[in-house]
Design a protein around this motif. Structure first.
Motif, PDB file in Angstrom:
ATOM      1  N   UNK A 163       0.660  -1.282   0.018  1.00  0.00           N
ATOM      2  CA  UNK A 163      -0.090  -0.011   0.246  1.00  0.00           C
ATOM      3  C   UNK A 163       0.958   1.183   0.040  1.00  0.00           C
ATOM      4  N   UNK A 164       1.960   1.300   0.914  1.00  0.00           N
ATOM      5  CA  UNK A 164       2.788   2.310   0.938  1.00  0.00           C
ATOM      6  C   UNK A 164       3.595   2.802  -0.443  1.00  0.00           C
ATOM      7  N   UNK A 165       3.921   1.808  -0.891  1.00  0.00           N
ATOM      8  CA  UNK A 165       4.773   1.718  -2.413  1.00  0.00           C
ATOM      9  C   UNK A 165       3.600   2.266  -3.452  1.00  0.00           C
ATOM     10  N   UNK A 194      -3.589   5.930 -11.629  1.00  0.00           N
ATOM     11  CA  UNK A 194      -3.095   5.533 -13.216  1.00  0.00           C
ATOM     12  C   UNK A 194      -4.123   4.165 -13.382  1.00  0.00           C
ATOM     13  N   UNK A 195      -4.976   3.716 -12.663  1.00  0.00           N
ATOM     14  CA  UNK A 195      -5.635   2.548 -12.726  1.00  0.00           C
ATOM     15  C   UNK A 195      -4.937   1.427 -13.167  1.00  0.00           C
ATOM     16  N   UNK A 196      -3.716   1.396 -12.583  1.00  0.00           N
ATOM     17  CA  UNK A 196      -2.849   0.074 -13.096  1.00  0.00           C
ATOM     18  C   UNK A 196      -3.048  -1.088 -12.050  1.00  0.00           C
ATOM     19  N   UNK A 197      -3.258  -0.629 -10.668  1.00  0.00           N
ATOM     20  CA  UNK A 197      -3.142  -1.594  -9.633  1.00  0.00           C
ATOM     21  C   UNK A 197      -4.718  -1.539  -8.682  1.00  0.00           C
ATOM     22  N   UNK A 239       7.912  -7.903  -7.273  1.00  0.00           N
ATOM     23  CA  UNK A 239       6.835  -8.456  -8.252  1.00  0.00           C
ATOM     24  C   UNK A 239       6.202  -7.399  -8.955  1.00  0.00           C
ATOM     25  N   UNK A 240       5.703  -6.457  -7.950  1.00  0.00           N
ATOM     26  CA  UNK A 240       5.009  -5.198  -8.554  1.00  0.00           C
ATOM     27  C   UNK A 240       5.778  -4.435  -9.470  1.00  0.00           C
ATOM     28  N   UNK A 241       6.989  -4.455  -9.254  1.00  0.00           N
ATOM     29  CA  UNK A 241       8.062  -3.654 -10.311  1.00  0.00           C
ATOM     30  C   UNK A 241       8.014  -4.498 -11.521  1.00  0.00           C
ATOM     31  N   UNK A 242       8.145  -5.809 -11.593  1.00  0.00           N
ATOM     32  CA  UNK A 242       8.173  -6.583 -12.826  1.00  0.00           C
ATOM     33  C   UNK A 242       6.984  -6.472 -13.523  1.00  0.00           C
ATOM     34  N   UNK A 243       5.682  -6.521 -12.774  1.00  0.00           N
ATOM     35  CA  UNK A 243       4.404  -6.252 -13.316  1.00  0.00           C
ATOM     36  C   UNK A 243       4.573  -4.901 -14.400  1.00  0.00           C
ATOM     37  N   UNK A 244       4.663  -3.900 -13.669  1.00  0.00           N
ATOM     38  CA  UNK A 244       4.920  -2.555 -14.104  1.00  0.00           C
ATOM     39  C   UNK A 244       5.811  -2.707 -15.354  1.00  0.00           C
ATOM     40  N   UNK A 300       1.466 -16.248  -5.749  1.00  0.00           N
ATOM     41  CA  UNK A 300       2.647 -16.043  -5.752  1.00  0.00           C
ATOM     42  C   UNK A 300       2.843 -16.381  -3.919  1.00  0.00           C
ATOM     43  N   UNK A 301       3.659 -17.676  -3.864  1.00  0.00           N
ATOM     44  CA  UNK A 301       3.704 -18.179  -2.575  1.00  0.00           C
ATOM     45  C   UNK A 301       4.921 -17.444  -1.622  1.00  0.00           C
ATOM     46  N   UNK A 302       4.963 -17.825  -0.480  1.00  0.00           N
ATOM     47  CA  UNK A 302       5.838 -17.461   0.505  1.00  0.00           C
ATOM     48  C   UNK A 302       6.428 -16.017   0.201  1.00  0.00           C
ATOM     49  N   UNK A 303       5.620 -15.208   0.244  1.00  0.00           N
ATOM     50  CA  UNK A 303       5.821 -13.727  -0.167  1.00  0.00           C
ATOM     51  C   UNK A 303       6.506 -12.972   1.086  1.00  0.00           C
ATOM     52  N   UNK A 304       7.450 -11.953   0.734  1.00  0.00           N
ATOM     53  CA  UNK A 304       7.858 -11.080   1.915  1.00  0.00           C
ATOM     54  C   UNK A 304       7.481  -9.679   1.170  1.00  0.00           C
ATOM     55  N   UNK A 305       7.562  -8.680   2.044  1.00  0.00           N
ATOM     56  CA  UNK A 305       7.400  -7.136   1.487  1.00  0.00           C
ATOM     57  C   UNK A 305       8.369  -6.821   0.402  1.00  0.00           C
ATOM     58  N   UNK A 306       9.572  -7.414   0.554  1.00  0.00           N
ATOM     59  CA  UNK A 306      10.759  -7.224  -0.534  1.00  0.00           C
ATOM     60  C   UNK A 306      10.147  -8.006  -1.759  1.00  0.00           C
ATOM     61  N   UNK A 307       9.764  -9.167  -1.627  1.00  0.00           N
ATOM     62  CA  UNK A 307       9.596  -9.946  -2.769  1.00  0.00           C
ATOM     63  C   UNK A 307       8.226  -9.536  -3.373  1.00  0.00           C
TER      64      UNK A 307
END
Ligand code: FES
Length: 160
Positions: free
Chosen positions: A98-100, A112-115, A150-155, A139-146
């Motif tokens: 949420x913060x990012x 921007x209606x992306x997420x 992931x959001x970066x790669x989706x973008x 997406x399993x075994x998530x962490x805040x960093x992961x």
């Protein structure tokens, strides 16, 4: 971003479902699949075309939690906060995401209606906790960093 209302598309959906009241849920599901939510002007159009009240359509649309009356982003991120995911620290993931993205529980969709960021009570994959999904891909075994990666790669993928 405004999405143009395409009533021809709605006409197709109505025709496929025989314009029948008993198919109202299927019709609404198809509209939501097309627009990612149920735009008010389309619900008004359907009410008129099918000869049923707008109130009846709204009562169906608000009864099922899978229907959304608010516009959603192109990518819907669901972060599980069921028991298994919660004890494995899903909340820090949610807070970071949420913060990012600059969204909140009240305003879950980016400008921007992306997420759109949502929480769910169990994604049925507790063995993989903590779990998040992006447009239903798990997406399993998530962490805040992961999650941020992931959001970066989706973008980046969406920008290609
Ligand atoms: S509690 Fe998260 S998948 Fe079940």
């Amino acid at each position: 971003m405004e999405q143009k209302t395409d009533f021809a598309e709605v006409d197709k959906i109505l025709a496929l479902n025989g314009n029948e009241q008993r198919n109202l849920i299927t019709i609404l599901q198809s509209v939501q699949a097309q627009y990612r939510y149920l735009p008010r002007e389309i619900l008004e159009y359907i009410a008129e075309k099918m000869g049923i009240s707008l109130a009846k359509i709204y009562s169906v649309a608000t009864f099922y939690e899978n229907f959304s009356l608010d516009p959603k982003g192109k990518y819907i991120i669901k972060i599980c906060d069921g028991t298994a995911c919660h004890v494995r620290k899903s909340i820090p993931i949610l807070e970071k995401v949420r913060e990012v993205l600059g969204v909140s529980a009240q305003n879950p969709t980016t400008d921007d209606m992306m997420f759109t960021v949502e929480t769910v009570s169990c994604l049925g994959a507790c063995g993989l906790a903590p779990v998040m999904t992006v447009n239903d891909k798990v997406y399993p075994a998530m962490t805040p960093e992961k999650a941020i990666e992931l959001i970066k790669s989706v973008r980046e993928g969406a920008a290609e």
